[in-house]
Design an enzyme around this catalytic site. Structure first.
Site, short mmCIF file in Angstrom:
data_model
loop_
_atom_site.label_atom_id
_atom_site.label_comp_id
_atom_site.label_asym_id
_atom_site.label_seq_id
_atom_site.Cartn_x
_atom_site.Cartn_y
_atom_site.Cartn_z
CG HIS A 1 -0.33 7.35 4.83
ND1 HIS A 1 -0.12 7.88 6.07
CD2 HIS A 1 -0.92 6.14 5.02
CE1 HIS A 1 -0.58 7.04 6.97
NE2 HIS A 1 -1.05 5.97 6.37
CE LYS B 1 -4.04 -1.95 2.26
NZ LYS B 1 -4.85 -1.84 3.47
CG HIS C 1 3.02 4.99 7.00
ND1 HIS C 1 2.23 4.76 5.90
CD2 HIS C 1 2.50 4.23 8.01
CE1 HIS C 1 1.28 3.89 6.22
NE2 HIS C 1 1.42 3.56 7.49
N1 ARG Z 1 0.28 -0.35 9.84
C1 ARG Z 1 -0.57 0.56 10.54
C2 ARG Z 1 -1.05 1.66 9.61
O1 ARG Z 1 -0.42 1.94 8.63
C3 ARG Z 1 0.14 1.20 11.72
C4 ARG Z 1 0.50 0.25 12.80
C5 ARG Z 1 0.61 0.91 14.12
N2 ARG Z 1 0.98 0.02 15.17
C6 ARG Z 1 0.18 -0.86 15.78
N3 ARG Z 1 0.70 -1.62 16.69
N4 ARG Z 1 -1.09 -0.93 15.49
O2 ARG Z 1 -2.05 2.28 9.86
#
Ligand code: ARG
Length: 575
Positions: free
Chosen positions: A138, A135, A141
């Site tokens: 963004h 994906k 991140h």
């Molecule tokens: N991969 C998730 C996202 O892009 C963020 C993860 C954050 N960490 C967690 N332990 N949920 O939205």
């Protein structure tokens, strides 16, 4: 160093008030510098004195206390300000102590301050960046990456043991789609050449087809099913996608100066999530909501007015279920003293629910878990359009910076302009991002971020490089030995007083986990450095004066570099 002076003041005051100095130390603050104006160095607000001896921060109380205090060899003058007693430190002593201390401590300057003595220094797990494979990466991140890195740096600097963890979005329906779509749209060569780009392309194509074509959707579901069942072929394709993506990410993180001790991910917890569901069931915590979802009731009254869905109707786990499993696994594996999750504020409820369920499950460690959230960046675009990958942002910053360097008359040609431009660009991104409260949204503007004057990362880099080039004049000699009389200048004193405040700034930054305090401190230091650079010549001075001045400039450079590194900026020696 501030510590020693704070203690000397506390001892004086304690004699009058009959309180232990330790109780007073946290209330003695270095006074902020306003340009070159000379002023006392420390202040103590009378109403902050423990025990309520002074009920109000009024002038009379301040004078009452001040009149009982006397100076000594450390404290040269005692006065009053609005509601506070002020203290000036013997100038010679101030100069010698601070410069020696910075010279000795180097990168740990300020980190052993008494103000930080109650700081817990255990094991901190910081989870940040955490992009989703296939994906878009963004800008959220990007923020998570730099903020998490900053928090990890800061914790490490004050003596915590830090585990830096990336929790990848490496599971879920996108892999079903990728698995189904790869045979159709995938290309081995492209995958190897640019995995992130290619997987994203395949993902975009196949999700578009899946919307129209039920067969494609079905085969994606089948692939996901096979993956969940541990089918070797499906798994091996998934592993390749994941490994190649990580390799690629690691390269870009390296450009950014960010690294991880562990690449974890949702995929690790699909099975354990099932155990969590069993556990929740056995504790009779699961309920079925009106629409048939399996949920944990989080309402006070037990009426499902707030709940968290933890299981799909087909029995598979969800994002939160995997997070529950991951949190418990980390608690058991690391027995950390604190865990910090860094994501944008849209996940606020998710983490509230996560912590709540952990609490219901009786996991005590949850009281040491924290969600550090941040706002959105608006308008970050590259010349080619939307930001899709982290690389896009870094490339854009670098190319714009190269352009600026080419247009600028003052910038000298460096050996590796692309590398210089990269470090400048990253500094600019970080400072732009760290200037305000983390929770605020902000509008991103390339031109503003990349300016070389004003409060930008480029300005910090520029200041650091200027100091460094000045220091090239320094002949080797015993650095600790210098004549403080050679440094009698208002610009020196205001800078020293600013250096004195570093530990207070670190203390506050750490307490609130807000980089903006450090950013504004470093901007102040940069401006003072430039003022001093103007008024204190080195080249035309006698060897003794030149040596003392260079020692002074080096101290500024050391603290500037320390602070920049904490923010995640690699200081440039040349520009
Ligand atoms: N991969 C998730 C996202 O892009 C963020 C993860 C954050 N960490 C967690 N332990 N949920 O939205």
């Amino acid at each position: 160093m501030a510590c020693m002076f704070r203690r000397a003041i506390a001892e004086q005051v304690s004699q009058v008030l009959g309180l232990p100095p330790e109780k007073l130390i946290p209330h003695i603050h270095a006074i902020q510098v306003h340009r070159k104006q000379d002023s006392p160095d420390f202040q103590l607000y009378v109403n902050s004195v423990p025990g309520g001896q002074f009920n109000a921060a009024c002038q009379t109380n301040a004078q009452k206390l001040a009149s009982k205090l006397t100076g000594n060899s450390v404290i040269s003058q005692i006065g009053t300000g609005r509601g506070c007693v002020t203290f000036s430190i013997n100038r010679d002593l101030l100069t010698k102590t601070i410069l020696r201390k910075i010279n000795q401590d180097g990168s740990s300057y300020g980190m052993n301050s008494e103000l930080l003595s109650n700081t817990p220094r255990g094991l901190t797990l910081v989870e940040y960046s955490s992009p989703n494979i296939a994906k878009k990466f963004h800008v959220g991140h990007l923020r998570s990456t730099i903020i998490g890195n900053f928090i990890a740096n800061l914790k490490e600097a004050v003596g915590c043991k830090v585990i830096r963890m990336n929790y990848l979005g490496d599971w879920g329906f996108q892999f079903g789609l990728l698995g189904a779509g790869f045979s159709k749209y995938g290309c081995e060569e492209k995958l190897r050449a640019n995995p992130l780009q290619h997987l994203f392309e395949v993902y975009v194509k196949v999700s578009a087809t899946a919307e129209k074509d039920e067969d494609v959707k079905q085969s994606a579901q089948d692939f996901m099913q096979r993956l969940e069942n541990g089918h070797p072929q499906a798994l091996s394709l998934w592993t390749r996608f994941r490994d190649l993506s990580i390799e690629e990410y690691a390269k870009v993180y390296k450009r950014l100066g960010v690294q991880f001790d562990e690449y974890s991910g949702e995929s690790f917890y699909t099975e354990k999530a099932q155990d969590i569901l069993k556990l929740l069931k056995s504790k009779e915590i699961l309920k079925t909501s009106g629409d048939g979802k399996i949920v944990v009731d989080l309402s006070e009254q037990g009426d499902l007015s707030t709940y968290s869905t933890v299981m799909r109707s087909d029995g598979t786990s969800l994002y939160i279920t995997r997070d529950l499993a991951a949190a418990i696994d980390r608690m058991e594996k690391y027995s950390f003293d604190e865990m910090i999750y860094v994501t944008d504020k849209s996940q606020e409820t998710h983490f509230e629910h996560l912590f709540k369920i952990l609490e219901i499950l009786g996991k005590e460690h949850v009281s040491n878990c924290q969600h550090v959230k941040f706002g959105r960046i608006q308008g970050m675009q590259t010349r080619r359009g939307d930001v899709i990958f982290l690389e896009d942002v870094l490339d854009e910053a670098r190319s714009r910076m190269l352009q600026n360097m080419a247009n600028s008359e003052t910038s000298k040609t460096t050996e590796d302009p692309a590398d210089t431009a990269e470090k400048l660009g990253i500094a600019a991104l970080i400072v732009q991002d760290f200037k305000g409260p983390l929770l605020s949204d902000y509008k991103f503007q390339w031109d503003q971020a990349l300016q070389s004057s004003g409060d930008t990362g480029v300005f910090l880099q520029y200041t650091h490089a200027r100091l460094q080039s000045l220091l090239n004049l320094w002949e080797t000699r015993e650095k600790e030995e210098f004549d403080a009389n050679c440094l009698q200048d208002p610009s020196v004193y205001s800078t020293l007083r600013h250096l004195l405040r570093y530990d207070e700034v670190i203390h506050k930054t750490l307490k609130e986990l807000q980089p903006r305090y450090l950013v504004s401190y470093l901007m102040g230091l940069g401006h003072l450095a430039n003022l001093a650079h103007h008024s204190l010549r080195v080249k035309e001075s006698s060897p003794d004066v030149a040596h003392a001045r260079l020692l002074f400039f080096n101290s500024i450079r050391v603290v500037l570099a320390n602070g920049m590194r904490l923010l995640g900026i690699t200081p440039l020696d040349k520009m």
